[in-house]
Design a protein around this motif. Structure first.
Motif, short mmCIF file in Angstrom:
data_model
loop_
_atom_site.label_atom_id
_atom_site.label_comp_id
_atom_site.label_asym_id
_atom_site.label_seq_id
_atom_site.Cartn_x
_atom_site.Cartn_y
_atom_site.Cartn_z
N GLN A 24 24.16 28.64 -44.97
CA GLN A 24 25.56 28.11 -44.86
C GLN A 24 25.97 28.46 -46.05
OE1 GLN A 24 25.27 23.80 -44.51
NE2 GLN A 24 25.10 23.93 -42.10
N PHE A 25 25.65 28.41 -47.25
CA PHE A 25 26.35 28.85 -48.29
C PHE A 25 26.56 30.46 -48.44
CE2 PHE A 25 26.10 30.38 -53.06
CZ PHE A 25 27.24 29.82 -53.49
N LYS A 26 25.56 31.11 -47.96
CA LYS A 26 25.51 32.61 -47.88
C LYS A 26 26.60 33.06 -46.99
CE LYS A 26 20.81 33.77 -48.95
NZ LYS A 26 19.50 34.37 -48.53
N LEU A 27 26.80 32.27 -45.80
CA LEU A 27 27.63 32.67 -44.70
C LEU A 27 29.30 32.43 -45.31
CD1 LEU A 27 27.55 33.74 -41.73
CD2 LEU A 27 27.69 31.27 -40.82
N LYS A 29 29.95 32.17 -48.52
CA LYS A 29 30.23 33.43 -49.44
C LYS A 29 30.68 34.74 -48.54
CE LYS A 29 29.92 33.15 -53.43
NZ LYS A 29 30.64 32.72 -54.83
N LEU A 30 29.98 35.01 -47.75
CA LEU A 30 30.42 36.17 -46.80
C LEU A 30 31.76 36.19 -46.44
CD1 LEU A 30 27.40 37.02 -44.91
CD2 LEU A 30 28.25 38.53 -46.71
N TYR A 31 32.39 35.06 -45.97
CA TYR A 31 33.59 35.02 -45.31
C TYR A 31 34.74 34.37 -45.86
CZ TYR A 31 31.35 36.87 -41.21
OH TYR A 31 30.46 37.78 -40.39
N SER A 32 34.46 33.40 -46.89
CA SER A 32 35.28 32.85 -47.66
C SER A 32 36.86 33.28 -48.20
CB SER A 32 34.95 31.87 -48.65
OG SER A 32 34.17 32.59 -49.65
N GLU A 48 46.88 24.53 -50.88
CA GLU A 48 46.92 24.22 -49.17
C GLU A 48 46.02 25.13 -48.33
OE1 GLU A 48 49.94 22.70 -45.61
OE2 GLU A 48 50.71 23.96 -47.15
N ALA A 49 45.89 26.48 -49.02
CA ALA A 49 45.18 27.39 -48.36
C ALA A 49 43.68 27.06 -48.55
CB ALA A 49 45.29 28.88 -48.70
N ALA A 50 43.43 26.50 -49.79
CA ALA A 50 41.98 26.17 -50.07
C ALA A 50 41.72 25.04 -49.46
CB ALA A 50 41.96 25.91 -51.61
N ASP A 51 42.43 23.96 -48.97
CA ASP A 51 41.99 22.82 -48.20
C ASP A 51 41.76 23.23 -46.86
OD1 ASP A 51 42.39 21.29 -50.36
OD2 ASP A 51 44.76 20.43 -49.76
N VAL A 52 42.71 24.20 -46.46
CA VAL A 52 42.58 24.62 -45.01
C VAL A 52 41.29 25.40 -44.94
CG1 VAL A 52 43.25 26.59 -43.44
CG2 VAL A 52 45.11 24.80 -44.31
N LEU A 53 40.86 26.20 -45.94
CA LEU A 53 39.61 26.84 -45.91
C LEU A 53 38.41 25.86 -45.75
CD1 LEU A 53 38.11 29.69 -46.25
CD2 LEU A 53 38.24 29.03 -48.74
N GLN A 54 38.45 24.88 -46.61
CA GLN A 54 37.16 24.12 -46.55
C GLN A 54 37.25 23.19 -45.27
OE1 GLN A 54 35.04 23.91 -49.08
NE2 GLN A 54 36.47 25.57 -49.87
N GLU A 55 38.51 22.83 -44.82
CA GLU A 55 38.45 22.06 -43.59
C GLU A 55 37.96 23.04 -42.44
OE1 GLU A 55 42.02 20.46 -42.43
OE2 GLU A 55 42.44 19.73 -44.56
N ALA A 56 38.33 24.37 -42.47
CA ALA A 56 37.70 25.29 -41.46
C ALA A 56 36.25 25.47 -41.49
CB ALA A 56 38.40 26.52 -41.57
N PHE A 57 35.82 25.69 -42.54
CA PHE A 57 34.24 25.85 -42.87
C PHE A 57 33.68 24.46 -42.35
CE2 PHE A 57 34.83 29.78 -44.96
CZ PHE A 57 33.95 30.58 -44.39
#
Length: 179
Positions: A24-27, A29-32, A48-57
């Motif tokens: 999961q961590f590798k995936l 790192k590849l896409y974040s 807000e973009a960082a929050d969206v990213l976390q929620e999305a993953f």
């Protein structure tokens, strides 16, 4: 006939489905970075973009079992990020200016055939100065590659509204860049 895509991350995805945290961590790192940039272009705010990213993953990893390889993981993930970004904007009450379907839409380009070389950073700054509705449609169309039919579906607006938002955004962007 069901189409399935060969994904270069197939083994990693399979490991993630089995609950492997390192996979999961590798995936992630590849896409974040790419997914963060997509979110940032839509919400136009780094936090807000960082929050969206976390929620999305988090959402993606919870729903990974439903990922059927009908597209690549990157495309699937991008769709989640776009939807989460748009949800964040809806919470801010972004308004898309609607036009009636019978109102003629001028589709001519306002380009004066000027060969103006705008620097990337100047364009990014100018895009961020656009109203949210304009910026979202412009970003989805130009930078994310969606067509107006797809944008209309995603944003729950008409295709004409998508086109008009795009044309207005383009005009406003050129106006900002010329000043």
């Amino acid at each position: 006939m069901e189409v399935s895509y060969s994904d270069p991350q197939e083994k990693l995805i399979a490991d993630c489905k089995r609950g492997n945290r390192q996979a999961q961590f590798k995936l992630y790192k590849l896409y974040s970075k790419a997914m963060y940039n997509t979110a940032l272009r839509i919400v136009s705010d780094a936090d807000e973009a960082a929050d969206v990213l976390q929620e999305a993953f988090i959402d993606a990893f919870k729903r990974l079992e439903s990922f059927r390889q009908e597209s690549t993981f990157g495309l699937w993930m991008k769709q989640i990020v776009v939807n989460k970004s748009l949800s964040a904007l809806r919470k801010r009450k972004v308004v898309f200016e609607s036009i009636s379907d019978d109102q003629p839409l001028a589709l001519e380009d306002d380009d004066d055939d000027e060969d103006v070389a705008f620097k990337v950073e100047k364009v990014k700054i100018a895009i961020n100065q656009l109203a949210d509705g304009y910026r979202v449609v412009l970003t989805l169309y130009l930078l994310e590659g969606y067509d107006h039919e797809e944008i209309a579906h995603i944003l729950r607006i008409s295709e004409n509204t998508s086109r008009s938002q795009f044309l207005r955004a383009k005009r406003k962007l050129l106006e900002i860049l010329k000043n």
